[in-house]
Design a protein around this motif. Structure first.
Motif, PDB file in Angstrom:
ATOM      1  N   GLY A 110       5.653 -10.539 -20.900  1.00  0.00           N
ATOM      2  CA  GLY A 110       6.234 -11.427 -21.900  1.00  0.00           C
ATOM      3  C   GLY A 110       5.487 -12.729 -22.052  1.00  0.00           C
ATOM      4  O   GLY A 110       5.425 -13.303 -23.142  1.00  0.00           O
ATOM      5  N   LEU A 111       4.887 -13.204 -20.978  1.00  0.00           N
ATOM      6  CA  LEU A 111       4.128 -14.453 -21.033  1.00  0.00           C
ATOM      7  C   LEU A 111       2.720 -14.242 -21.580  1.00  0.00           C
ATOM      8  O   LEU A 111       2.082 -15.185 -22.031  1.00  0.00           O
ATOM      9  CB  LEU A 111       4.063 -15.093 -19.644  1.00  0.00           C
ATOM     10  CG  LEU A 111       5.389 -15.655 -19.136  1.00  0.00           C
ATOM     11  CD1 LEU A 111       5.283 -16.022 -17.667  1.00  0.00           C
ATOM     12  CD2 LEU A 111       5.816 -16.849 -19.966  1.00  0.00           C
ATOM     13  N   GLY A 112       2.238 -13.003 -21.524  1.00  0.00           N
ATOM     14  CA  GLY A 112       0.928 -12.693 -22.088  1.00  0.00           C
ATOM     15  C   GLY A 112      -0.260 -13.147 -21.258  1.00  0.00           C
ATOM     16  O   GLY A 112      -1.388 -13.125 -21.729  1.00  0.00           O
ATOM     17  N   LEU A 113      -0.003 -13.561 -20.021  1.00  0.00           N
ATOM     18  CA  LEU A 113      -1.098 -13.996 -19.154  1.00  0.00           C
ATOM     19  C   LEU A 113      -1.953 -12.812 -18.713  1.00  0.00           C
ATOM     20  O   LEU A 113      -1.471 -11.681 -18.664  1.00  0.00           O
ATOM     21  CB  LEU A 113      -0.530 -14.653 -17.892  1.00  0.00           C
ATOM     22  CG  LEU A 113       0.221 -15.958 -18.055  1.00  0.00           C
ATOM     23  CD1 LEU A 113       0.896 -16.335 -16.739  1.00  0.00           C
ATOM     24  CD2 LEU A 113      -0.712 -17.056 -18.498  1.00  0.00           C
TER      25      LEU A 113
ATOM     26  N   LYS B 117       0.849  -1.198   0.000  1.00  0.00           N
ATOM     27  CA  LYS B 117       0.000   0.000   0.000  1.00  0.00           C
ATOM     28  C   LYS B 117       0.883   1.247   0.000  1.00  0.00           C
ATOM     29  O   LYS B 117       1.845   1.341   0.757  1.00  0.00           O
ATOM     30  CB  LYS B 117      -0.897  -0.023   1.239  1.00  0.00           C
ATOM     31  CG  LYS B 117      -1.787   1.173   1.377  1.00  0.00           C
ATOM     32  CD  LYS B 117      -2.608   1.085   2.640  1.00  0.00           C
ATOM     33  CE  LYS B 117      -3.378   2.365   2.864  1.00  0.00           C
ATOM     34  NZ  LYS B 117      -4.098   2.346   4.123  1.00  0.00           N
ATOM     35  N   GLY B 118       0.561   2.176  -0.880  1.00  0.00           N
ATOM     36  CA  GLY B 118       1.289   3.435  -0.939  1.00  0.00           C
ATOM     37  C   GLY B 118       2.487   3.426  -1.873  1.00  0.00           C
ATOM     38  O   GLY B 118       3.055   4.479  -2.161  1.00  0.00           O
ATOM     39  N   ASP B 119       2.885   2.255  -2.379  1.00  0.00           N
ATOM     40  CA  ASP B 119       4.049   2.177  -3.265  1.00  0.00           C
ATOM     41  C   ASP B 119       3.612   2.522  -4.685  1.00  0.00           C
ATOM     42  O   ASP B 119       3.036   1.711  -5.394  1.00  0.00           O
ATOM     43  CB  ASP B 119       4.665   0.784  -3.224  1.00  0.00           C
ATOM     44  CG  ASP B 119       5.995   0.724  -3.938  1.00  0.00           C
ATOM     45  OD1 ASP B 119       6.304   1.634  -4.735  1.00  0.00           O
ATOM     46  OD2 ASP B 119       6.743  -0.247  -3.715  1.00  0.00           O
ATOM     47  N   LYS B 120       3.899   3.754  -5.073  1.00  0.00           N
ATOM     48  CA  LYS B 120       3.487   4.221  -6.397  1.00  0.00           C
ATOM     49  C   LYS B 120       4.632   4.222  -7.402  1.00  0.00           C
ATOM     50  O   LYS B 120       4.413   4.458  -8.579  1.00  0.00           O
ATOM     51  CB  LYS B 120       2.916   5.637  -6.297  1.00  0.00           C
ATOM     52  CG  LYS B 120       1.645   5.709  -5.494  1.00  0.00           C
ATOM     53  CD  LYS B 120       1.086   7.104  -5.483  1.00  0.00           C
ATOM     54  CE  LYS B 120      -0.202   7.128  -4.684  1.00  0.00           C
ATOM     55  NZ  LYS B 120      -0.869   8.418  -4.781  1.00  0.00           N
ATOM     56  N   HIS B 121       5.848   3.962  -6.943  1.00  0.00           N
ATOM     57  CA  HIS B 121       7.004   4.123  -7.823  1.00  0.00           C
ATOM     58  C   HIS B 121       7.615   2.815  -8.296  1.00  0.00           C
ATOM     59  O   HIS B 121       8.337   2.817  -9.298  1.00  0.00           O
ATOM     60  CB  HIS B 121       8.066   4.975  -7.124  1.00  0.00           C
ATOM     61  CG  HIS B 121       7.543   6.312  -6.709  1.00  0.00           C
ATOM     62  ND1 HIS B 121       7.219   7.298  -7.604  1.00  0.00           N
ATOM     63  CD2 HIS B 121       7.244   6.807  -5.483  1.00  0.00           C
ATOM     64  CE1 HIS B 121       6.757   8.344  -6.958  1.00  0.00           C
ATOM     65  NE2 HIS B 121       6.758   8.086  -5.668  1.00  0.00           N
ATOM     66  N   ALA B 122       7.345   1.729  -7.614  1.00  0.00           N
ATOM     67  CA  ALA B 122       7.969   0.462  -7.977  1.00  0.00           C
ATOM     68  C   ALA B 122       7.472  -0.025  -9.333  1.00  0.00           C
ATOM     69  O   ALA B 122       6.283   0.030  -9.641  1.00  0.00           O
ATOM     70  CB  ALA B 122       7.686  -0.602  -6.913  1.00  0.00           C
ATOM     71  N   LEU B 123       8.387  -0.461 -10.132  1.00  0.00           N
ATOM     72  CA  LEU B 123       8.098  -1.080 -11.415  1.00  0.00           C
ATOM     73  C   LEU B 123       9.027  -2.283 -11.482  1.00  0.00           C
ATOM     74  O   LEU B 123      10.146  -2.202 -11.962  1.00  0.00           O
ATOM     75  CB  LEU B 123       8.361  -0.088 -12.552  1.00  0.00           C
ATOM     76  CG  LEU B 123       7.783  -0.422 -13.898  1.00  0.00           C
ATOM     77  CD1 LEU B 123       6.261  -0.589 -13.842  1.00  0.00           C
ATOM     78  CD2 LEU B 123       8.132   0.641 -14.908  1.00  0.00           C
ATOM     79  N   THR B 124       8.562  -3.386 -10.953  1.00  0.00           N
ATOM     80  CA  THR B 124       9.418  -4.549 -10.771  1.00  0.00           C
ATOM     81  C   THR B 124       9.684  -5.270 -12.094  1.00  0.00           C
ATOM     82  O   THR B 124       8.899  -5.192 -13.037  1.00  0.00           O
ATOM     83  CB  THR B 124       8.765  -5.553  -9.807  1.00  0.00           C
ATOM     84  OG1 THR B 124       7.612  -6.108 -10.438  1.00  0.00           O
ATOM     85  CG2 THR B 124       8.363  -4.895  -8.504  1.00  0.00           C
ATOM     86  N   GLY B 125      10.794  -6.003 -12.132  1.00  0.00           N
ATOM     87  CA  GLY B 125      11.104  -6.823 -13.296  1.00  0.00           C
ATOM     88  C   GLY B 125      10.056  -7.891 -13.523  1.00  0.00           C
ATOM     89  O   GLY B 125       9.822  -8.325 -14.654  1.00  0.00           O
ATOM     90  N   LYS B 126       9.423  -8.294 -12.438  1.00  0.00           N
ATOM     91  CA  LYS B 126       8.395  -9.335 -12.521  1.00  0.00           C
ATOM     92  C   LYS B 126       7.267  -8.942 -13.471  1.00  0.00           C
ATOM     93  O   LYS B 126       6.776  -9.767 -14.235  1.00  0.00           O
ATOM     94  CB  LYS B 126       7.834  -9.592 -11.123  1.00  0.00           C
ATOM     95  CG  LYS B 126       6.843 -10.727 -11.053  1.00  0.00           C
ATOM     96  CD  LYS B 126       6.322 -10.894  -9.644  1.00  0.00           C
ATOM     97  CE  LYS B 126       7.456 -11.319  -8.741  1.00  0.00           C
ATOM     98  NZ  LYS B 126       7.040 -11.655  -7.390  1.00  0.00           N
ATOM     99  N   ILE B 127       6.872  -7.681 -13.473  1.00  0.00           N
ATOM    100  CA  ILE B 127       5.765  -7.253 -14.338  1.00  0.00           C
ATOM    101  C   ILE B 127       6.133  -7.449 -15.810  1.00  0.00           C
ATOM    102  O   ILE B 127       5.306  -7.827 -16.630  1.00  0.00           O
ATOM    103  CB  ILE B 127       5.320  -5.796 -14.049  1.00  0.00           C
ATOM    104  CG1 ILE B 127       3.997  -5.460 -14.739  1.00  0.00           C
ATOM    105  CG2 ILE B 127       6.361  -4.794 -14.485  1.00  0.00           C
ATOM    106  CD1 ILE B 127       2.799  -5.979 -14.062  1.00  0.00           C
ATOM    107  N   PHE B 128       7.413  -7.257 -16.135  1.00  0.00           N
ATOM    108  CA  PHE B 128       7.844  -7.426 -17.521  1.00  0.00           C
ATOM    109  C   PHE B 128       7.873  -8.902 -17.919  1.00  0.00           C
ATOM    110  O   PHE B 128       7.592  -9.241 -19.060  1.00  0.00           O
ATOM    111  CB  PHE B 128       9.182  -6.741 -17.749  1.00  0.00           C
ATOM    112  CG  PHE B 128       9.084  -5.255 -17.582  1.00  0.00           C
ATOM    113  CD1 PHE B 128       8.495  -4.471 -18.568  1.00  0.00           C
ATOM    114  CD2 PHE B 128       9.521  -4.643 -16.426  1.00  0.00           C
ATOM    115  CE1 PHE B 128       8.369  -3.100 -18.421  1.00  0.00           C
ATOM    116  CE2 PHE B 128       9.399  -3.271 -16.263  1.00  0.00           C
ATOM    117  CZ  PHE B 128       8.817  -2.497 -17.262  1.00  0.00           C
TER     118      PHE B 128
END
Length: 119
Positions: free
Chosen positions: A41-44, A26-37
């Motif tokens: 890539g998997l398209g799920l 909660k409150g984390d607006k800046h994180a852009l983790t490698g996991k999202i990429f």
């Protein structure tokens, strides 16, 4: 539970999943983790419990894939997203839109730039 897995094996498990889950505190607006990429890539379909105006949410919105976003502090939003998934309303990511974030795409762009420079 599998215990520790090498990255390649972990991605194999993820690729066989029905949906990918993303949680940020909660409150984390800046994180852009490698996991999202990796998820892109998997398209799920992605269920993302992230701040609605945070970086992950904005990324998903730019791909027209924000129907799976719910605020981590709003149980009703989370329930709605889960119900959408179970009812089939949460679709797989459009691969044409996700390709922009792939290493292959960026390698091809860099290759073209270098070839143009060398001409």
């Amino acid at each position: 539970f599998t215990g520790y897995l090498v990255h390649e094996e972990a991605l194999g498990y993820l690729a066989s999943a029905d949906v990918a889950l993303m949680f940020l505190k909660k409150g984390d607006k800046h994180a852009l983790t490698g996991k999202i990429f990796e998820y892109l890539g998997l398209g799920l379909p992605i269920i993302a419990c992230v701040e609605p105006d945070g970086a992950c949410s904005l990324l998903l919105k730019s791909l027209d894939h924000d129907q799976g976003v719910a605020s981590p502090s709003n149980p009703l939003e989370i329930k709605t997203v889960l119900m959408n998934f179970f009812n089939g309303a949460l679709k797989n990511l459009n691969p044409e839109k996700a390709q922009f974030f792939s290493r292959k795409y960026h390698t091809e762009v860099l290759d073209k730039i270098l070839r143009d420079v060398l001409k």
